[in-house]
Design a protein around this motif. Sequence first.
Motif: not given
Length: 440
Positions: A311, A335, A337-341, A364, A413-414, A416-417
């Motif tokens: 990622p 970002f 469209q993405h999960d953000i940590y 997100n 996460i995946s 693309d995150d």
Amino acid sequence: MVKTYTEALQFIHGRDRFKKKPTLKRMRQFMHALGDPQERLKNMIHVAGTNGKGSTVAFLRDLFMAEGQTVGTFTSPFITRFNERISTDGQPISDDNLVTMVNRIQPVVARLDQELAEEGPTEFEIDTALMFCYFASHPVDIVIVEVGLGGLYDSTNIIQPTVSVITTIGMDHMKILGDTIPKIAAQKAGIIKPGVPVVCGRLTPDALEVMDQTAAKNQTEVRALDRDFHVQNQPEPGWGERFDYTWNDLRWRHLEVDLLGQYQIDNAATALTAFVTYHQLRELPYDIADIRTGLKHTAWPGRFERLANEPLIAIDGAHNEPAMVEMVRLLRQHFKQHDIYIVLAVLADKQYGKMVRTLLKVPNVHIIVTQFQGPGKRAAATPQALEDAVAANQRVTMATDWPSALKEAMANISADDLILLTGSLYFISEVRQYFKESDE
């Protein structure tokens, strides 16, 4: 006399960081005892501001380097090694040269310690003195000097620059600089000198008014972003930013930078205006091809810097509330469209709760608050501050240290995150070092 690099650093870092009474008198006395090396540096640009100083210095450095000039820079804090603070064309001072410079100033410091009792030179005054001595004995075409803190009483403020730059004004270091924007602006405006033009980034109207008033008293003028020069963001997919720039009869389209964020467009435009102003004052030609090259080439460690791709792991030294506001804009734009940590760690003197609440405005985002080893005498945020931040929202969790926080984020996460490690520059320096060593 110091014999090794380690001893040189011990001498520097062993000094007090602040004195009770802000003054430039001690710095002038210090420089005079060293033969006033700063007076041998004829071409300088002075850069102050709450955020954006480092990136603006980097853009200026690369703009001048693109046209073949040799450029000295003085920046703070460092990301990996102390030597970065004093660099020539982006290359840090060597360990041997640092030892030589420390040995030059150490006897003067010892003498001033005796003469001034408790009021001998501070750590940052010594850093500044090392820089002046180094560039006086290793000449460059231009030196770009970043203010350490504030402006008015900052130890760099004994110079006579060709152009002064004030990037942004925000609420930070309030115990030292004041608790309102106009008070902080007045401290930053302290770098304005008689007859020296001032270039300002995106300032609030009350901050810009302080700049205009101070400039008028000094019989000079302010060139301000959004009033005198303008940028138009031209978003495009992929990494980096693209924008149009206009100032008077200058109209340049599709300038590109390899850094992310509207604030980096602002920093690039502010640097570009200072660069053009310098050339106008010195009656020097400049070339748009060199400008495009310089802007595109600029990199600045720790400013939304990619450390891994899948990622995507990035670090950013957004170490105060105004920087977090800009971070939110960047995350929403690039970002959504993405999960953000976000792994967040800051020093104890920062507005932790406010920074967390600002980041939570991005729907997100998931935040893991954590601790790191604060530098020297500066403490990281307390466990209680972290617990208070967690209690406020279910999208906030807590980890005992940042490697645990990173592990927790990676488990959730995946490919693309985004994982973003942010907060104190000292924290991201630690993270950056860890990733660089893992790559080797």
